[in-house]
Write an enzyme that holds these catalytic residues in place. Structure first.
Site, PDB file in Angstrom:
ATOM      1  N   GLY A  43      11.939  14.295  -2.364  1.00 34.40           N
ATOM      2  CA  GLY A  43      10.942  14.669  -3.356  1.00 34.40           C
ATOM      3  C   GLY A  43      10.880  13.708  -4.514  1.00 34.40           C
ATOM      4  N   ALA A  86       3.373   2.724  -5.135  1.00 32.19           N
ATOM      5  CA  ALA A  86       3.197   1.820  -6.271  1.00 32.19           C
ATOM      6  C   ALA A  86       1.846   1.115  -6.176  1.00 32.19           C
ATOM      7  CB  ALA A  86       4.335   0.806  -6.317  1.00 32.19           C
ATOM      8  N   SER A 113      12.940   7.273  -7.636  1.00 33.69           N
ATOM      9  CA  SER A 113      12.186   6.046  -7.344  1.00 33.69           C
ATOM     10  C   SER A 113      10.697   6.288  -7.202  1.00 33.69           C
ATOM     11  CB  SER A 113      12.725   5.351  -6.098  1.00 33.69           C
ATOM     12  OG  SER A 113      12.992   6.283  -5.103  1.00 33.69           O
ATOM     13  N   SER A 129       0.814  -1.224   0.000  1.00 36.37           N
ATOM     14  CA  SER A 129       0.000   0.000   0.000  1.00 36.37           C
ATOM     15  C   SER A 129       0.844   1.269   0.000  1.00 36.37           C
ATOM     16  CB  SER A 129      -0.942  -0.015   1.206  1.00 36.37           C
ATOM     17  OG  SER A 129      -0.196  -0.134   2.406  1.00 36.37           O
ATOM     18  N   HIS A 148      22.303   5.080   1.950  1.00 42.21           N
ATOM     19  CA  HIS A 148      22.191   6.535   2.014  1.00 42.21           C
ATOM     20  C   HIS A 148      23.375   7.046   2.820  1.00 42.21           C
ATOM     21  CE1 HIS A 148      20.776  10.579   2.534  1.00 42.21           C
ATOM     22  NE2 HIS A 148      19.846  10.330   1.635  1.00 42.21           N
ATOM     23  N   THR A 181       7.233   4.678   1.382  1.00 45.12           N
ATOM     24  CA  THR A 181       6.749   5.903   0.737  1.00 45.12           C
ATOM     25  C   THR A 181       6.569   7.028   1.749  1.00 45.12           C
ATOM     26  OG1 THR A 181       5.632   4.614  -0.972  1.00 45.12           O
ATOM     27  CG2 THR A 181       4.831   6.863  -0.615  1.00 45.12           C
ATOM     28  N   ARG A 185      25.344   9.420  -4.590  1.00 42.92           N
ATOM     29  CA  ARG A 185      25.298   8.766  -3.281  1.00 42.92           C
ATOM     30  C   ARG A 185      26.370   7.702  -3.057  1.00 42.92           C
ATOM     31  NH1 ARG A 185      18.863   7.897  -2.499  1.00 42.92           N
ATOM     32  NH2 ARG A 185      18.525  10.071  -2.022  1.00 42.92           N
ATOM     33  N   ASP A 229       9.772  -9.140   1.122  1.00 37.00           N
ATOM     34  CA  ASP A 229       8.845 -10.283   1.011  1.00 37.00           C
ATOM     35  C   ASP A 229       8.486 -10.602  -0.442  1.00 37.00           C
ATOM     36  OD1 ASP A 229       8.856 -10.122   3.751  1.00 37.00           O
ATOM     37  OD2 ASP A 229       6.865  -9.256   3.917  1.00 37.00           O
ATOM     38  N   ARG A 258      20.871   4.227  -8.248  1.00 40.16           N
ATOM     39  CA  ARG A 258      19.699   5.082  -8.458  1.00 40.16           C
ATOM     40  C   ARG A 258      20.057   6.554  -8.283  1.00 40.16           C
ATOM     41  NH1 ARG A 258      15.195   6.813  -4.301  1.00 40.16           N
ATOM     42  NH2 ARG A 258      17.031   6.723  -2.991  1.00 40.16           N
ATOM     43  N   HIS A 307      19.491   1.780   2.247  1.00 35.19           N
ATOM     44  CA  HIS A 307      18.432   2.730   1.940  1.00 35.19           C
ATOM     45  C   HIS A 307      17.507   2.263   0.821  1.00 35.19           C
ATOM     46  CE1 HIS A 307      16.503   6.564   1.739  1.00 35.19           C
ATOM     47  NE2 HIS A 307      16.928   6.824   0.520  1.00 35.19           N
ATOM     48  N   GLU A 364      19.314  17.768  -6.104  1.00 31.46           N
ATOM     49  CA  GLU A 364      19.963  16.793  -5.222  1.00 31.46           C
ATOM     50  C   GLU A 364      21.199  16.231  -5.905  1.00 31.46           C
ATOM     51  OE1 GLU A 364      16.783  14.003  -4.401  1.00 31.46           O
ATOM     52  OE2 GLU A 364      16.334  15.037  -2.536  1.00 31.46           O
TER      53      GLU A 364
HETATM   54  C1  FAD Z   1      13.780   7.489   4.560  1.00 32.74           C
HETATM   55  C2  FAD Z   1      13.517   7.373   3.096  1.00 32.74           C
HETATM   56  C3  FAD Z   1      13.551   8.493   2.293  1.00 32.74           C
HETATM   57  C4  FAD Z   1      13.315   8.393   0.914  1.00 32.74           C
HETATM   58  N1  FAD Z   1      13.303   9.519   0.147  1.00 32.74           N
HETATM   59  C5  FAD Z   1      12.973   9.432  -1.168  1.00 32.74           C
HETATM   60  C6  FAD Z   1      12.828  10.595  -1.967  1.00 32.74           C
HETATM   61  O1  FAD Z   1      12.966  11.714  -1.488  1.00 32.74           O
HETATM   62  N2  FAD Z   1      12.512  10.433  -3.288  1.00 32.74           N
HETATM   63  C7  FAD Z   1      12.338   9.215  -3.867  1.00 32.74           C
HETATM   64  O2  FAD Z   1      12.053   9.139  -5.066  1.00 32.74           O
HETATM   65  N3  FAD Z   1      12.462   8.087  -3.111  1.00 32.74           N
HETATM   66  C8  FAD Z   1      12.751   8.177  -1.789  1.00 32.74           C
HETATM   67  N4  FAD Z   1      12.854   7.032  -1.034  1.00 32.74           N
HETATM   68  C9  FAD Z   1      12.582   5.747  -1.659  1.00 32.74           C
HETATM   69  C10 FAD Z   1      11.063   5.611  -1.845  1.00 32.74           C
HETATM   70  O3  FAD Z   1      10.408   6.106  -0.713  1.00 32.74           O
HETATM   71  C11 FAD Z   1      10.673   4.178  -2.046  1.00 32.74           C
HETATM   72  O4  FAD Z   1      11.472   3.564  -3.005  1.00 32.74           O
HETATM   73  C12 FAD Z   1       9.218   4.089  -2.500  1.00 32.74           C
HETATM   74  O5  FAD Z   1       8.401   4.800  -1.612  1.00 32.74           O
HETATM   75  C13 FAD Z   1       8.787   2.655  -2.580  1.00 32.74           C
HETATM   76  O6  FAD Z   1       7.417   2.623  -2.809  1.00 32.74           O
HETATM   77  P1  FAD Z   1       6.712   1.225  -2.948  1.00 32.74           P
HETATM   78  O7  FAD Z   1       5.277   1.524  -3.162  1.00 32.74           O
HETATM   79  O8  FAD Z   1       7.428   0.413  -3.937  1.00 32.74           O
HETATM   80  O9  FAD Z   1       6.951   0.510  -1.528  1.00 32.74           O
HETATM   81  P2  FAD Z   1       6.543   0.946  -0.056  1.00 32.74           P
HETATM   82  O10 FAD Z   1       6.123   2.353   0.000  1.00 32.74           O
HETATM   83  O11 FAD Z   1       7.625   0.534   0.854  1.00 32.74           O
HETATM   84  O12 FAD Z   1       5.279   0.046   0.239  1.00 32.74           O
HETATM   85  C14 FAD Z   1       5.432  -1.347   0.413  1.00 32.74           C
HETATM   86  C15 FAD Z   1       4.137  -1.910   0.932  1.00 32.74           C
HETATM   87  O13 FAD Z   1       4.147  -3.324   0.857  1.00 32.74           O
HETATM   88  C16 FAD Z   1       3.635  -3.858   2.063  1.00 32.74           C
HETATM   89  N5  FAD Z   1       4.151  -5.227   2.216  1.00 32.74           N
HETATM   90  C17 FAD Z   1       5.439  -5.628   2.254  1.00 32.74           C
HETATM   91  N6  FAD Z   1       5.501  -6.958   2.373  1.00 32.74           N
HETATM   92  C18 FAD Z   1       4.227  -7.415   2.405  1.00 32.74           C
HETATM   93  C19 FAD Z   1       3.632  -8.696   2.529  1.00 32.74           C
HETATM   94  N7  FAD Z   1       4.365  -9.813   2.664  1.00 32.74           N
HETATM   95  N8  FAD Z   1       2.280  -8.779   2.530  1.00 32.74           N
HETATM   96  C20 FAD Z   1       1.515  -7.668   2.425  1.00 32.74           C
HETATM   97  N9  FAD Z   1       2.022  -6.431   2.325  1.00 32.74           N
HETATM   98  C21 FAD Z   1       3.364  -6.303   2.306  1.00 32.74           C
HETATM   99  C22 FAD Z   1       4.105  -2.887   3.114  1.00 32.74           C
HETATM  100  O14 FAD Z   1       3.407  -3.043   4.316  1.00 32.74           O
HETATM  101  C23 FAD Z   1       3.838  -1.573   2.376  1.00 32.74           C
HETATM  102  O15 FAD Z   1       2.468  -1.255   2.468  1.00 32.74           O
HETATM  103  C24 FAD Z   1      13.076   7.124   0.350  1.00 32.74           C
HETATM  104  C25 FAD Z   1      13.061   5.991   1.157  1.00 32.74           C
HETATM  105  C26 FAD Z   1      13.264   6.104   2.525  1.00 32.74           C
HETATM  106  C27 FAD Z   1      13.215   4.883   3.380  1.00 32.74           C
END
Ligand code: FAD
Length: 523
Positions: free
Chosen positions: A48, A15, A389, A12, A241, A42, A288, A220, A384, A349, A113
């Site tokens: 940003g 993506a 991302s 959630s 990071h 996220t 980075r 996972d 990256r 990171h 950045e």
């Molecule tokens: C501190 C920090 C700062 C960042 N800053 C930036 C930035 O400024 N700009 C940028 O572009 N990127 C940034 N990133 C990277 C970016 O945030 C992530 O790559 C991006 O948000 C990933 O989105 P996602 O939807 O793929 O995964 P996530 O947002 O991590 O969501 C994953 C979801 O999957 C669920 N999940 C996982 N395993 C299971 C399972 N087995 N069963 C059910 N649900 C599960 C989790 O509970 C969660 O809801 C940052 C990351 C961090 C940690």
């Protein structure tokens, strides 16, 4: 118990929720998420989201910066596609209600950045991820075609294996029929049959001891796809990071956004020297991987636990206004960033690799798509570029929704899939066995498979991980399903894949640096 849905979305974050919103126009969507809906990477994103928005920036510059950061390992066609579709996906986010900061003249307040040659990062203060997550959640919760299952843990993907066929890695036509999902509240496993399954489970940070990722980031989805015989690539490219707040007791490590360095903050070693120019002509604004290795090297040379990030020369009012989150977090720990130096260390990171997908987000397993950090699209290559991302997730969620929407009608539910087999799983094993294994995986990965690697360290890591693998698989088979045991099992799988791919790469490139194969002397 069986359930049927058109689109099963695992995760959630940006993506999963972006996909859910767009796919809801074509059919019923079920979002499964293992904790609260906003427990995501996220939500933590500070800096940003990158996109070309105004001159003198243009697509060619963003493409060039992305390719340079990726060290020759990006798929250029993918880079071109993502960069050119990015502004439209940002507009979608704005239409949904995400507000990005603007200047007094009404234009977007674009930040810059490390690795970016222009100002192109849209942001909401230093809480961009939270703004995106909150907006998407609000929209998803109001959407009658989307149901959300919080505290539901996806355990395994359903394929022909669950119909009794022997599915090997070279099996010609693997299909995904949904997933076994553990309802963590009612302690039961549900069989969710779907026409299309989306893995949007995020990153892998918790395979290391120090990470900026929240607890949910245990790889996972990648581990599940690997076990289902899907193709995983580029996992050796783990981005550390460079600047997380040094605080040995904190988990996750608090990220000090690199936008601060873009804003003028500089890195200093314990003697007060601005050391970055010794490593790269771009100084504190180098990409980075270079900054992280430089800090790692400074700490190793001098035996220090951290280096400093200095903002004390910057305008304090502007600093507080642009970085309220960093300011408040540090202040709560006794560090006033307008007056004090900030102690920083690198932390795991971002995973550049993951489930290999095509331009529509489809994996090599039919009906299975991967989006966001769990996927490997070819955008990031060996490293990256910052803030690429979130935009990658938004672009691919859109493409996958359009692609799957078109083919939904031709897909059916695979009814003969049996329900979860509880046989032989009668008791919950002692928690200590699981927590100890978790610590061991994290120690092995941090000590042997971190920023700087060697053949010997990788070999040692593999031997030790194999012992943990055997122990955990046997524990898993005889124990009742619990979130912790599934996560440890997945982290061991992730560690194994990282080591395996790192061992294959006899060179130093991007985020993979080996002292035995220093193809390019970066120091
Ligand atoms: C501190 C920090 C700062 C960042 N800053 C930036 C930035 O400024 N700009 C940028 O572009 N990127 C940034 N990133 C990277 C970016 O945030 C992530 O790559 C991006 O948000 C990933 O989105 P996602 O939807 O793929 O995964 P996530 O947002 O991590 O969501 C994953 C979801 O999957 C669920 N999940 C996982 N395993 C299971 C399972 N087995 N069963 C059910 N649900 C599960 C989790 O509970 C969660 O809801 C940052 C990351 C961090 C940690």
């Amino acid at each position: 118990m069986k359930k049927r849905t058109d689109f099963l979305v695992l995760g959630s974050g940006i993506a999963g929720l972006t996909f859910a919103l767009k796919a809801s126009k074509f059919g019923k969507v079920t979002v499964v998420t293992k904790a609260n809906i906003d427990d995501t990477n996220t939500r933590y994103a500070q800096g940003g989201i990158a996109a070309v928005f105004s001159e003198p920036d243009n697509f060619e510059k963003h493409i060039h910066d992305t390719l340079v950061a990726g060290a020759g390992c990006c798929d250029e066609a993918v880079v071109r596609m993502v960069v050119s579709e990015a502004p439209d996906r940002i507009k979608d986010l704005i239409d949904l209600g995400v507000s990005f900061d603007k200047r007094d003249d009404g234009t977007y307040d674009l930040a810059r950045e490390g690795g970016h040659s222009e100002y192109r990062i849209l942001h909401h203060k230093d809480r961009t991820g939270e703004a995106i997550q909150n907006t998407l959640m609000k929209r998803v919760k109001k959407n009658p075609n989307i149901e959300i299952f919080e505290h539901h843990f996806a355990i395994e993907l359903l394929t022909q294996h669950h119909l009794g066929e022997v599915v090997k890695r070279n099996y010609p036509d693997i299909k995904c029929f949904g997933a076994y999902v553990a309802d963590l509240i009612n302690q039961r496993v549900i069989t969710i049959l779907s026409r299309v399954t989306i893995v949007a489970t995020g990153g892998i940070g918790n395979v290391y001891l120090t990470t900026t990722n929240p607890e949910i980031a245990t790889g996972d989805g990648i581990a599940m796809v690997y076990r289902a015989k899907g193709t995983i690539e580029n996992m050796e490219f783990v981005q550390f990071h460079p600047t997380s707040l040094y605080d040995p007791n904190a988990r996750p490590s608090f990220l000090i956004t690199e936008a601060l360095r873009g804003f003028g903050a500089s890195l200093k070693n314990m003697s007060g020297e601005k050391f970055m120019k010794r490593y790269d002509s771009r100084g504190s604004l180098a990409p980075r991987d270079i900054v992280a290795r430089a800090i790692d090297n400074e700490m190793k040379i001098w035996g220090d636990d951290h280096v400093w990030l200095d903002c004390t020369h910057l305008d304090p009012v502007a600093l507080k206004d642009h970085f309220p989150n960093v300011y408040e977090h540090c202040l709560a720990r006794g560090i006033d960033i307008t007056k004090d130096l900030i102690p920083v260390v690198p932390a795991a990171h971002y995973s550049c690799g993951g489930i290999k997908v095509d331009m529509d987000g489809q994996s090599n397993i039919d009906r299975l798509y991967a989006l966001g950090e769990a996927s490997s699209t070819g955008l990031h290559g060996a490293n990256r570029l910052a803030s690429n991302s979130l935009i990658e997730a938004a672009v691919y969620a859109h493409r996958a929704a359009m692609h799957t929407g078109k083919r939904l009608k031709e897909l059916t539910f695979e009814e003969p899939i049996p329900d979860w087999d509880y046989k032989g799983t009668t008791h919950l094993e002692e928690m200590v066995l699981i927590t100890q294994s978790l610590k061991e995986v994290q120690m092995i990965m941090s000590n042997y498979v971190g920023i700087v690697r060697s053949d010997l360290r990788l070999e040692r890591a593999m031997v030790r991980l194999e012992i943990l693998y055997e122990e955990t698989e046997s524990l898993y088979k005889r124990s009742l399903i619990s979130k912790k045991i599934c996560e440890v099992r997945n982290l061991i799988n992730i560690g194994y894949i990282i080591i395996k791919l790192a061992k294959k790469r006899h060179e130093s490139i991007g985020l993979h640096y080996s002292i035995d194969h220093p193809k390019k002397n970066i120091f």
